[in-house]
Design an enzyme around this catalytic site. Structure first.
Site, PDB file in Angstrom:
ATOM      1  N   THR A   1       2.358   0.498  -5.150  1.00 50.32           N
ATOM      2  CA  THR A   1       1.566  -0.609  -4.607  1.00 50.32           C
ATOM      3  C   THR A   1       1.706  -1.855  -5.470  1.00 50.32           C
ATOM      4  O   THR A   1       2.009  -2.949  -4.974  1.00 50.32           O
ATOM      5  CB  THR A   1       0.088  -0.204  -4.521  1.00 50.32           C
ATOM      6  OG1 THR A   1      -0.046   0.880  -3.594  1.00 50.32           O
ATOM      7  CG2 THR A   1      -0.783  -1.363  -4.045  1.00 50.32           C
TER       8      THR A   1
ATOM      9  N   ALA B   1       0.847  -1.201   0.000  1.00 46.70           N
ATOM     10  CA  ALA B   1       0.000   0.000   0.000  1.00 46.70           C
ATOM     11  C   ALA B   1       0.876   1.241   0.000  1.00 46.70           C
ATOM     12  O   ALA B   1       1.668   1.443   0.919  1.00 46.70           O
ATOM     13  CB  ALA B   1      -0.916   0.004   1.224  1.00 46.70           C
ATOM     14  N   CYS B   2       0.745   2.055  -1.051  1.00 44.72           N
ATOM     15  CA  CYS B   2       1.442   3.330  -1.090  1.00 44.72           C
ATOM     16  C   CYS B   2       0.412   4.454  -0.956  1.00 44.72           C
ATOM     17  O   CYS B   2      -0.791   4.217  -1.099  1.00 44.72           O
ATOM     18  CB  CYS B   2       2.239   3.478  -2.387  1.00 44.72           C
ATOM     19  SG  CYS B   2       1.251   3.660  -3.882  1.00 44.72           S
ATOM     20  N   PRO B   3       0.839   5.674  -0.667  1.00 41.61           N
ATOM     21  CA  PRO B   3      -0.110   6.757  -0.384  1.00 41.61           C
ATOM     22  C   PRO B   3      -1.115   7.023  -1.497  1.00 41.61           C
ATOM     23  O   PRO B   3      -2.296   7.214  -1.237  1.00 41.61           O
ATOM     24  CB  PRO B   3       0.802   7.969  -0.161  1.00 41.61           C
ATOM     25  CG  PRO B   3       2.075   7.389   0.326  1.00 41.61           C
ATOM     26  CD  PRO B   3       2.234   6.093  -0.402  1.00 41.61           C
TER      27      PRO B   3
END
Length: 457
Positions: free
Chosen positions: A16, A8-10
């Site tokens: 991701t 999970a990336c921002p």
């Protein structure tokens, strides 16, 4: 060995999926069964309860808040999303080698440790950005749609008035854009304190918007609300018979009230003055100052290609949109498109300087670059950082400097070249296209010059 995890990336766009693919590929190479859930724009490859139960270890590769409740009782290792993208095999090997050494805590112990120490400020900020970004993107494009009709006022007697334009303006500007700061604050407070932090966080954001403290006030208020809520949840003790009231009524009430007074009587005027001064400075940049500031933006965007430095300047620029400053985000976007596009061009014009695998990766860089996915340049940078990274920084610096000095603006913080055909989204479109072309050319030629030998046929 069975390994499950979450990537999970921002923004949930590139890191991701690159991390998930890298870990699963590394698992196949090492002979392990690996399944990674992707919490991107939408959740994919979802882990089932049985898969979690059967797993020997859980890997969380994330740079935003991830709920670990499903993994209670499992051994969990957490790494940054950047580590999983750049060296997934090492991440997997380290996780597996450490499985029986006792260095990884149970998920429940890890959650308690985080609550007590309140670490991970960057992760909290990125969680807030993740909440805010859809409102900014949707709001900006809907506002642009209103401009397509030539609206200048909401007065029906105005010759430029159009009922659809006014509707787009209200939906995009008043509603979606208006929720930018409250959603940023809500995401930060939720990341720090869980669901009990949402109410005081939203209130902090709404008050920041109302008193003119903007994104900076919302950011300060969200941090205050989140940490205050977490503190109250730890310190307040109530009889078990009414303990549910603590999280439902007592803590939200106290945290919201105290946060409100903090915003109105402490944060308000000083932060508003600071933000107004910053806005005035940015709007009054001359060509020389624009070149210097633009070059700085470009260097930061290309320095780690979607990492913390890149995210910090892009987040700052997105937040400025709430104050009506639209030039920095345009510079960020053009500087973010330049690295993969420059590399893609280099693999075509100077193919003998790249391996067959790099030439194939260059084909996908065209799409990634046009889509403002800077992470497409990462494989090249990892393989040859000494030559590639300076080239990327040079090209992005040129692109952003041209964009900012020419006062190019963007009403949308993402979308790449696909938003260019929408009228009025990009201000000074010809110079913006020139900036993109010039930056990509500089990156291409710089890489070719530094890779001065033809190593591959």
């Amino acid at each position: 060995m069975k390994v499950v995890g979450i990537a999970a990336c921002p923004t949930g766009i590139a890191h991701t999926y690159m991390a998930a693919e890298g870990l699963e590929k590394a698992g196949r190479e090492l002979g392990h069964e690996v399944k990674i859930e992707t919490q991107g724009v939408e959740t994919g490859n979802i882990l089932t309860p049985q898969e979690i139960q059967d797993a020997d270890i859980v890997i969380i590769a994330a740079s935003k808040h991830v709920d670990l409740e499903r993994f209670d009782g499992k051994r969990v290792v957490e790494v940054s999303i950047e580590q999983a993208v750049k060296n997934p095999k090492k991440v997997l090997e380290n996780a597996i080698e450490g499985k029986n050494t006792g260095i990884f805590q149970l998920a429940t112990e890890e959650k308690d440790r985080k609550k007590s120490q309140q670490t991970g400020l960057y992760k909290h900020l990125m969680s807030g950005v993740n909440y805010m970004l859809p409102f900014v993107i949707a709001g900006g494009i809907l506002i642009a749609f209103s401009f397509m009709f030539g609206i200048h006022a909401g007065d029906p007697s105005d010759p430029s008035y159009n009922v659809f334009a006014e509707a787009f303006s209200k939906i995009g500007g008043d509603a979606a854009f208006g929720m930018m700061v409250p959603m940023l604050a809500a995401g930060i407070a939720f990341s720090i304190a869980g669901k009990q932090g949402v109410c005081p966080g939203v209130v902090a954001g709404v008050l920041a918007k109302n008193i003119g403290a903007g994104f900076l006030g919302g950011l300060i208020g969200a941090l205050f609300a989140g940490y205050l809520t977490a503190f109250l949840m730890r310190k307040i003790r109530m009889p078990k018979s009414v303990e549910t009231l603590k999280g439902l009524i007592v803590v939200p009430l106290l945290a919201t009230g105290v946060t409100g007074f903090f915003m109105l009587f402490i944060v308000g005027k000083p932060v508003k003055y600071l933000l107004d001064s910053l806005t005035l400075f940015l709007n009054s940049l001359d060509a020389t100052q624009g070149v210097l500031f633009g070059a700085l933006i470009g260097i930061m965007m290309a320095a780690d290609m979607g990492g913390p430095i890149n995210k910090s300047i892009s987040t700052f620029s997105i937040a400025l949109m709430s104050s009506g400053v639209y030039a920095p985000i345009a510079a960020c976007m053009v500087a973010g498109m330049t690295p993969p596009l420059g590399l893609a061009l280099a693999t075509v014009l100077f193919k003998k300087k790249f391996t067959v695998e790099e030439r194939e990766a260059g084909k996908s860089c065209w799409v990634l670059g046009f889509s403002y996915i800077t992470e497409g340049a990462i494989p090249f940078a990892v393989a040859d950082p000494i030559r590639v990274i300076p080239s990327l920084m040079a090209g992005s610096a040129v692109a952003a400097a041209i964009s900012l000095s020419a006062n190019c603006t963007s009403l949308a913080p993402h979308g790449g070249v696909w938003i260019l055909p929408i009228p009025n989204v990009i201000g000074n479109l010809p110079m913006y296209v020139l900036a993109l072309a010039a930056g990509s050319a500089v990156t291409c030629l710089s890489v070719a010059a530094l890779k001065w030998k033809n190593h591959y046929e």
